[in-house]
Design a protein around this motif. Sequence first.
Motif, PDB file in Angstrom:
ATOM      1  N   CYS A  32       0.900  -1.259   0.000  1.00 29.18           N
ATOM      2  CA  CYS A  32       0.053  -0.097  -0.117  1.00 29.18           C
ATOM      3  C   CYS A  32       0.902   1.222   0.047  1.00 29.18           C
ATOM      4  O   CYS A  32       2.025   1.349   0.245  1.00 29.18           O
ATOM      5  CB  CYS A  32      -0.703   0.127   1.295  1.00 29.18           C
ATOM      6  SG  CYS A  32      -2.017  -1.352   1.350  1.00 29.18           S
ATOM      7  N   ASP A  33       0.302   2.416  -0.338  1.00 24.55           N
ATOM      8  CA  ASP A  33       1.039   3.610  -0.395  1.00 24.55           C
ATOM      9  C   ASP A  33       1.223   4.191   1.022  1.00 24.55           C
ATOM     10  O   ASP A  33       0.616   4.204   1.912  1.00 24.55           O
ATOM     11  CB  ASP A  33       0.051   4.642  -1.331  1.00 24.55           C
ATOM     12  CG  ASP A  33       0.090   4.310  -2.670  1.00 24.55           C
ATOM     13  OD1 ASP A  33       0.879   3.477  -3.273  1.00 24.55           O
ATOM     14  OD2 ASP A  33      -1.010   4.655  -3.197  1.00 24.55           O
ATOM     15  N   HIS A  34       2.505   4.651   1.159  1.00 18.32           N
ATOM     16  CA  HIS A  34       3.025   5.213   2.250  1.00 18.32           C
ATOM     17  C   HIS A  34       2.775   4.430   3.557  1.00 18.32           C
ATOM     18  O   HIS A  34       2.264   4.469   4.749  1.00 18.32           O
ATOM     19  CB  HIS A  34       2.203   6.636   2.740  1.00 18.32           C
ATOM     20  CG  HIS A  34       2.400   7.337   1.658  1.00 18.32           C
ATOM     21  ND1 HIS A  34       3.585   8.182   1.369  1.00 18.32           N
ATOM     22  CD2 HIS A  34       1.310   8.040   0.877  1.00 18.32           C
ATOM     23  CE1 HIS A  34       3.098   8.751   0.328  1.00 18.32           C
ATOM     24  NE2 HIS A  34       1.971   8.985  -0.149  1.00 18.32           N
ATOM     25  N   PRO A  35       3.354   3.196   3.702  1.00 19.46           N
ATOM     26  CA  PRO A  35       3.154   2.066   4.584  1.00 19.46           C
ATOM     27  C   PRO A  35       3.984   2.366   5.790  1.00 19.46           C
ATOM     28  O   PRO A  35       5.231   2.952   5.681  1.00 19.46           O
ATOM     29  CB  PRO A  35       3.455   0.680   3.956  1.00 19.46           C
ATOM     30  CG  PRO A  35       4.702   1.039   2.935  1.00 19.46           C
ATOM     31  CD  PRO A  35       4.211   2.565   2.553  1.00 19.46           C
ATOM     32  N   LYS A  36       3.515   1.776   7.105  1.00 14.34           N
ATOM     33  CA  LYS A  36       4.379   2.129   8.086  1.00 14.34           C
ATOM     34  C   LYS A  36       4.393   0.667   8.861  1.00 14.34           C
ATOM     35  O   LYS A  36       3.386   0.092   9.070  1.00 14.34           O
ATOM     36  CB  LYS A  36       3.196   2.854   9.160  1.00 14.34           C
ATOM     37  CG  LYS A  36       3.649   4.212   8.989  1.00 14.34           C
ATOM     38  CD  LYS A  36       2.729   5.140  10.078  1.00 14.34           C
ATOM     39  CE  LYS A  36       2.809   6.736   9.726  1.00 14.34           C
ATOM     40  NZ  LYS A  36       2.241   7.354  10.829  1.00 14.34           N
ATOM     41  N   ILE A  37       5.581   0.333   8.869  1.00 11.09           N
ATOM     42  CA  ILE A  37       6.030  -0.811   9.581  1.00 11.09           C
ATOM     43  C   ILE A  37       5.895  -0.744  11.322  1.00 11.09           C
ATOM     44  O   ILE A  37       6.584  -0.197  11.785  1.00 11.09           O
ATOM     45  CB  ILE A  37       7.323  -1.605   9.342  1.00 11.09           C
ATOM     46  CG1 ILE A  37       7.312  -1.713   7.747  1.00 11.09           C
ATOM     47  CG2 ILE A  37       7.827  -2.622  10.027  1.00 11.09           C
ATOM     48  CD1 ILE A  37       8.698  -1.885   7.288  1.00 11.09           C
ATOM     49  N   LEU A  54       1.207  -5.050   5.584  1.00  9.16           N
ATOM     50  CA  LEU A  54       1.166  -3.893   4.550  1.00  9.16           C
ATOM     51  C   LEU A  54       0.770  -4.114   3.236  1.00  9.16           C
ATOM     52  O   LEU A  54       0.604  -3.229   2.215  1.00  9.16           O
ATOM     53  CB  LEU A  54       2.291  -3.306   4.497  1.00  9.16           C
ATOM     54  CG  LEU A  54       2.991  -2.786   5.777  1.00  9.16           C
ATOM     55  CD1 LEU A  54       4.580  -2.298   5.629  1.00  9.16           C
ATOM     56  CD2 LEU A  54       2.261  -1.720   6.696  1.00  9.16           C
ATOM     57  N   SER A  55       0.473  -5.480   2.891  1.00  9.53           N
ATOM     58  CA  SER A  55       0.132  -5.943   1.458  1.00  9.53           C
ATOM     59  C   SER A  55      -1.355  -5.439   1.295  1.00  9.53           C
ATOM     60  O   SER A  55      -2.455  -5.658   1.924  1.00  9.53           O
ATOM     61  CB  SER A  55       0.194  -7.267   1.325  1.00  9.53           C
ATOM     62  OG  SER A  55      -0.448  -7.756   0.086  1.00  9.53           O
ATOM     63  N   CYS A  56      -1.318  -4.880  -0.060  1.00 14.75           N
ATOM     64  CA  CYS A  56      -2.946  -4.663  -0.750  1.00 14.75           C
ATOM     65  C   CYS A  56      -3.346  -5.813  -1.534  1.00 14.75           C
ATOM     66  O   CYS A  56      -4.434  -5.637  -2.273  1.00 14.75           O
ATOM     67  CB  CYS A  56      -2.723  -3.451  -1.689  1.00 14.75           C
ATOM     68  SG  CYS A  56      -2.172  -1.817  -0.469  1.00 14.75           S
ATOM     69  N   THR A  57      -2.672  -6.970  -1.534  1.00 13.25           N
ATOM     70  CA  THR A  57      -3.184  -8.064  -2.272  1.00 13.25           C
ATOM     71  C   THR A  57      -3.407  -9.223  -1.491  1.00 13.25           C
ATOM     72  O   THR A  57      -3.094  -9.132  -0.253  1.00 13.25           O
ATOM     73  CB  THR A  57      -2.110  -8.507  -3.543  1.00 13.25           C
ATOM     74  OG1 THR A  57      -1.039  -8.613  -2.818  1.00 13.25           O
ATOM     75  CG2 THR A  57      -2.034  -7.172  -4.393  1.00 13.25           C
ATOM     76  N   CYS A  92      12.433  -5.191  10.362  1.00 15.96           N
ATOM     77  CA  CYS A  92      11.563  -5.645   9.493  1.00 15.96           C
ATOM     78  C   CYS A  92      11.326  -7.286   9.645  1.00 15.96           C
ATOM     79  O   CYS A  92      12.277  -8.028   9.215  1.00 15.96           O
ATOM     80  CB  CYS A  92      12.213  -5.411   7.911  1.00 15.96           C
ATOM     81  SG  CYS A  92      12.442  -3.766   7.482  1.00 15.96           S
ATOM     82  N   ASP A  93      10.171  -7.559  10.353  1.00 17.98           N
ATOM     83  CA  ASP A  93       9.634  -9.014  10.439  1.00 17.98           C
ATOM     84  C   ASP A  93       8.833  -9.533   9.596  1.00 17.98           C
ATOM     85  O   ASP A  93       8.077  -8.363   8.823  1.00 17.98           O
ATOM     86  CB  ASP A  93       9.350  -9.139  11.931  1.00 17.98           C
ATOM     87  CG  ASP A  93       9.679 -10.584  12.485  1.00 17.98           C
ATOM     88  OD1 ASP A  93      10.089 -11.454  11.498  1.00 17.98           O
ATOM     89  OD2 ASP A  93       9.154 -10.689  13.682  1.00 17.98           O
ATOM     90  N   VAL A  94       8.364 -10.646   9.272  1.00 19.91           N
ATOM     91  CA  VAL A  94       7.653 -11.113   8.498  1.00 19.91           C
ATOM     92  C   VAL A  94       6.195 -10.662   8.550  1.00 19.91           C
ATOM     93  O   VAL A  94       5.486  -9.952   7.572  1.00 19.91           O
ATOM     94  CB  VAL A  94       7.701 -12.625   8.443  1.00 19.91           C
ATOM     95  CG1 VAL A  94       6.703 -13.119   7.189  1.00 19.91           C
ATOM     96  CG2 VAL A  94       9.068 -13.230   7.987  1.00 19.91           C
ATOM     97  N   SER A  95       5.688 -10.816   9.766  1.00 14.71           N
ATOM     98  CA  SER A  95       4.183 -10.323  10.014  1.00 14.71           C
ATOM     99  C   SER A  95       3.956  -8.983   9.892  1.00 14.71           C
ATOM    100  O   SER A  95       3.045  -8.401   9.002  1.00 14.71           O
ATOM    101  CB  SER A  95       3.818 -10.783  11.388  1.00 14.71           C
ATOM    102  OG  SER A  95       3.883 -11.876  11.501  1.00 14.71           O
ATOM    103  N   PRO A  96       4.822  -8.147  10.182  1.00 13.01           N
ATOM    104  CA  PRO A  96       4.478  -6.521   9.887  1.00 13.01           C
ATOM    105  C   PRO A  96       4.612  -6.145   8.671  1.00 13.01           C
ATOM    106  O   PRO A  96       3.737  -5.211   8.126  1.00 13.01           O
ATOM    107  CB  PRO A  96       5.598  -6.031  10.909  1.00 13.01           C
ATOM    108  CG  PRO A  96       5.977  -6.954  11.831  1.00 13.01           C
ATOM    109  CD  PRO A  96       6.045  -8.091  11.400  1.00 13.01           C
ATOM    110  N   LEU A  97       5.649  -6.850   7.692  1.00 12.83           N
ATOM    111  CA  LEU A  97       5.604  -6.467   6.395  1.00 12.83           C
ATOM    112  C   LEU A  97       4.269  -7.057   5.619  1.00 12.83           C
ATOM    113  O   LEU A  97       3.770  -6.451   4.682  1.00 12.83           O
ATOM    114  CB  LEU A  97       7.140  -7.242   5.988  1.00 12.83           C
ATOM    115  CG  LEU A  97       8.034  -6.367   5.896  1.00 12.83           C
ATOM    116  CD1 LEU A  97       9.208  -7.183   5.016  1.00 12.83           C
ATOM    117  CD2 LEU A  97       7.556  -5.121   4.711  1.00 12.83           C
ATOM    118  N   LEU A  98       3.818  -8.238   6.027  1.00 11.41           N
ATOM    119  CA  LEU A  98       2.694  -8.684   5.226  1.00 11.41           C
ATOM    120  C   LEU A  98       1.454  -7.926   5.405  1.00 11.41           C
ATOM    121  O   LEU A  98       0.595  -8.080   4.701  1.00 11.41           O
ATOM    122  CB  LEU A  98       2.675 -10.346   5.477  1.00 11.41           C
ATOM    123  CG  LEU A  98       3.534 -11.315   5.218  1.00 11.41           C
ATOM    124  CD1 LEU A  98       3.327 -12.682   5.754  1.00 11.41           C
ATOM    125  CD2 LEU A  98       3.793 -11.268   3.850  1.00 11.41           C
TER     126      LEU A  98
END
Length: 301
Positions: A157-162, A175-178, A167-173
């Motif tokens: 997504c645009d302007h994502p915040k972790i 942020l997905s828009c799909t 950078c761990d797996v769950s916080p990154l996932l």
Amino acid sequence: MVGFSINSQLQASVFFFFLSVYVLTLIGNIIIIAIIQTNDCLLHSPMYLFLSHLSFIEIIYTTTISPNLLDLILKRQKIITLSSCLIQLYLFLCLVSTENFLLATMAYDRYLAICKPLHYHTKMGNGKCKMLALFCWFGGFLINISPIILIYLIKYCDHPKINHFFCDVSPLLSLSCTDITSIQLLEHVAASMVLLSSCLVIVMSYILIVSAILKIQTSVGRKKAFSTCASHLTVVILFFVPGILIYISPLPQKSVSLNKWVSLLYTELTPLLNPFVYSLRNEDEKRGTGTFPNFFLHNYK
């Protein structure tokens, strides 16, 4: 990237606390490696060969996480590129996986020393130990290639915040828009394979170890035998319990804040305690002698 919500009055104290943890972690693990590399007896002992690899992992591991944490404490939030984030994630996953395999290998080493003392030096020769250590590194870096490629291909997504301090797996996932169902499944399977396979080896090894130790006739012998394994068991508990809570249990979905605090245990506390646990508990290291299996040659029946 968003770290922790810290009172401005405590910011300096928290920063210097984690800075001290980072420096002590580096010093402790470097000293362990230096002692082993400068002592011929320890250098050729399988137990200490694996311990030197463990300390080397902790040095890289904590350097991958701690500077980012310190930066976040000062800035409250920071901009990180996707490529930098994925490099940090890949290194983190690989080092965690390698440490899992290495701790399992160390449990197997103790099993051979206690249950098969007469064959220990044959089955744990210097060449075989180096091959086992190489397998741990190779397996740790290989098993995480597919998940990291799939995470890279995600549309964010645009302007994502972790909402994490690294950078761990769950916080990154999150942020997905799909749809990421397949990636989550693959990540869960990979984590389960690493954690559960390592746990299985460790549990089976210690079941056989306890059975062998109970056959030692003297209480002093049994106490010394259990003490020999205490350092490894302590590190295993410190490392595996938070890992299982984060990556196999549904904890990440329940509480992001709790997830971050639990992550601190194995990213900051465990690398700090490992060198102290091994140096304080292991009498062989204090004396500079690699006599781990020799005790069992005289006491195991």
